[in-house]
Design a protein around this motif. Sequence first.
Motif, PDB file in Angstrom:
ATOM      1  N   THR A 159       0.781  -1.242  -0.003  1.00  0.00           N
ATOM      2  CA  THR A 159      -0.336  -0.112  -0.105  1.00  0.00           C
ATOM      3  C   THR A 159       0.669   1.346  -0.171  1.00  0.00           C
ATOM      4  OG1 THR A 159      -1.463  -1.216   1.184  1.00  0.00           O
ATOM      5  CG2 THR A 159      -1.514   1.724   1.235  1.00  0.00           C
ATOM      6  N   ILE A 160       1.610   1.186   0.900  1.00  0.00           N
ATOM      7  CA  ILE A 160       2.944   2.546   0.944  1.00  0.00           C
ATOM      8  C   ILE A 160       4.279   1.910   0.540  1.00  0.00           C
ATOM      9  CG2 ILE A 160       3.808   4.124   2.918  1.00  0.00           C
ATOM     10  CD1 ILE A 160       0.905   4.015   3.960  1.00  0.00           C
ATOM     11  N   ARG A 211       1.986   7.020  -1.510  1.00  0.00           N
ATOM     12  CA  ARG A 211       0.936   6.255  -1.941  1.00  0.00           C
ATOM     13  C   ARG A 211       0.694   6.021  -3.264  1.00  0.00           C
ATOM     14  NH1 ARG A 211      -3.044   8.635   2.817  1.00  0.00           N
ATOM     15  NH2 ARG A 211      -1.578  10.917   2.021  1.00  0.00           N
ATOM     16  N   THR A 240       2.553   9.636  -6.071  1.00  0.00           N
ATOM     17  CA  THR A 240       3.459   9.283  -6.700  1.00  0.00           C
ATOM     18  C   THR A 240       3.996  10.209  -7.305  1.00  0.00           C
ATOM     19  OG1 THR A 240       3.131   6.633  -8.012  1.00  0.00           O
ATOM     20  CG2 THR A 240       1.410   8.450  -8.047  1.00  0.00           C
ATOM     21  N   TYR A 281      -9.013   9.050  -0.425  1.00  0.00           N
ATOM     22  CA  TYR A 281      -7.693   8.269   0.251  1.00  0.00           C
ATOM     23  C   TYR A 281      -8.227   6.852   0.450  1.00  0.00           C
ATOM     24  CZ  TYR A 281      -5.751  13.104  -1.405  1.00  0.00           C
ATOM     25  OH  TYR A 281      -5.001  13.655  -2.095  1.00  0.00           O
ATOM     26  N   LYS A 325      -7.207   3.503  -0.501  1.00  0.00           N
ATOM     27  CA  LYS A 325      -6.485   2.199   0.486  1.00  0.00           C
ATOM     28  C   LYS A 325      -7.000   1.274  -0.023  1.00  0.00           C
ATOM     29  CE  LYS A 325      -5.248   2.170   4.579  1.00  0.00           C
ATOM     30  NZ  LYS A 325      -5.236   2.719   5.882  1.00  0.00           N
ATOM     31  N   ASN A 331      -5.767  -1.662  -1.847  1.00  0.00           N
ATOM     32  CA  ASN A 331      -5.165  -3.135  -1.174  1.00  0.00           C
ATOM     33  C   ASN A 331      -5.842  -5.326  -1.832  1.00  0.00           C
ATOM     34  OD1 ASN A 331      -2.980  -2.307  -0.007  1.00  0.00           O
ATOM     35  ND2 ASN A 331      -4.267  -1.788   1.971  1.00  0.00           N
TER      36      ASN A 331
END
Length: 268
Positions: free
Chosen positions: A7-8, A17, A24, A65, A69, A73
């Motif tokens: 994820t990170i 992220r 990014t 966000y 996330k 995932n």
Amino acid sequence: MVSKTLTIITTTNKMIRPYILAETNWKDVKDSNYDLAILPWGATEAHNFHLPYATDIIEADNIAYESAKIAWNNGAKIIVLPTIPFGVNTGQADIKLDMNLNPSTQSAILSDVIEVLQRANIFKLLILNSHGGNDFKSIIRELGLKFPKMFLSTCNWFQALDKNEFFEHQGDHADEMETSLLLHLSPHLVLPLEDAGEGNEKKHKIKEFSEGWAWSERKWSQISEDTGTGNPKFSTKEKGERYFKAVTVKISNFLISLSKANVNDLYE
Ligand SMILES: [Zn+2]
């Protein structure tokens, strides 16, 4: 199913992220394929006396966000674009520094965004709307004809759940829901609740406008004395946290479905 992608990305002192375009980088983006772009859309406007003008933006950022996330995932290939900070505030023209974008301007912005997405081979777009004055349906209908390869969609996160299950007092602007969310997300920007007005909303004298089938734009300064609608006095950060978790789980499921969907086979 949990994706093997981290994820990170953490290297020394870095917390990037990969599903947030603003965080990014070209190194990562140039070789990545995304199924779905998320465009959060907020507004900059007064929120009673006690909440920041950026309330809708803070909500849009954080909900986008966190939902992204969870979806990332679970294998969804999505990219969250930066939040558009201004919304339609035509009914608040006399409220100081409420920043209005006309619907025709929104349409022009969206058209340009879609052209960028198409060049990046991204053919699905979800507008994650954070402001009641924004209405993207008619814009999407028109741009859908102009860009037939695109799957265009919109959702209002604030309608995703039944607010009665989370809050005692209902409203739709700077209310218990928004105040609780901000107490959870950005407590340093919220004035003490004793500084807030009660968010009393005047009802229309022509009752048909209150029945949901007739519509005219509300002149905001005439329906509320503090710019709020909905009493914020019972707001708590615990209520905000509980709602935030529930709404981001719900939206993440939607993002997973959208990113994996075959847009030529949507109906059963
Ligand atoms: Zn708001």
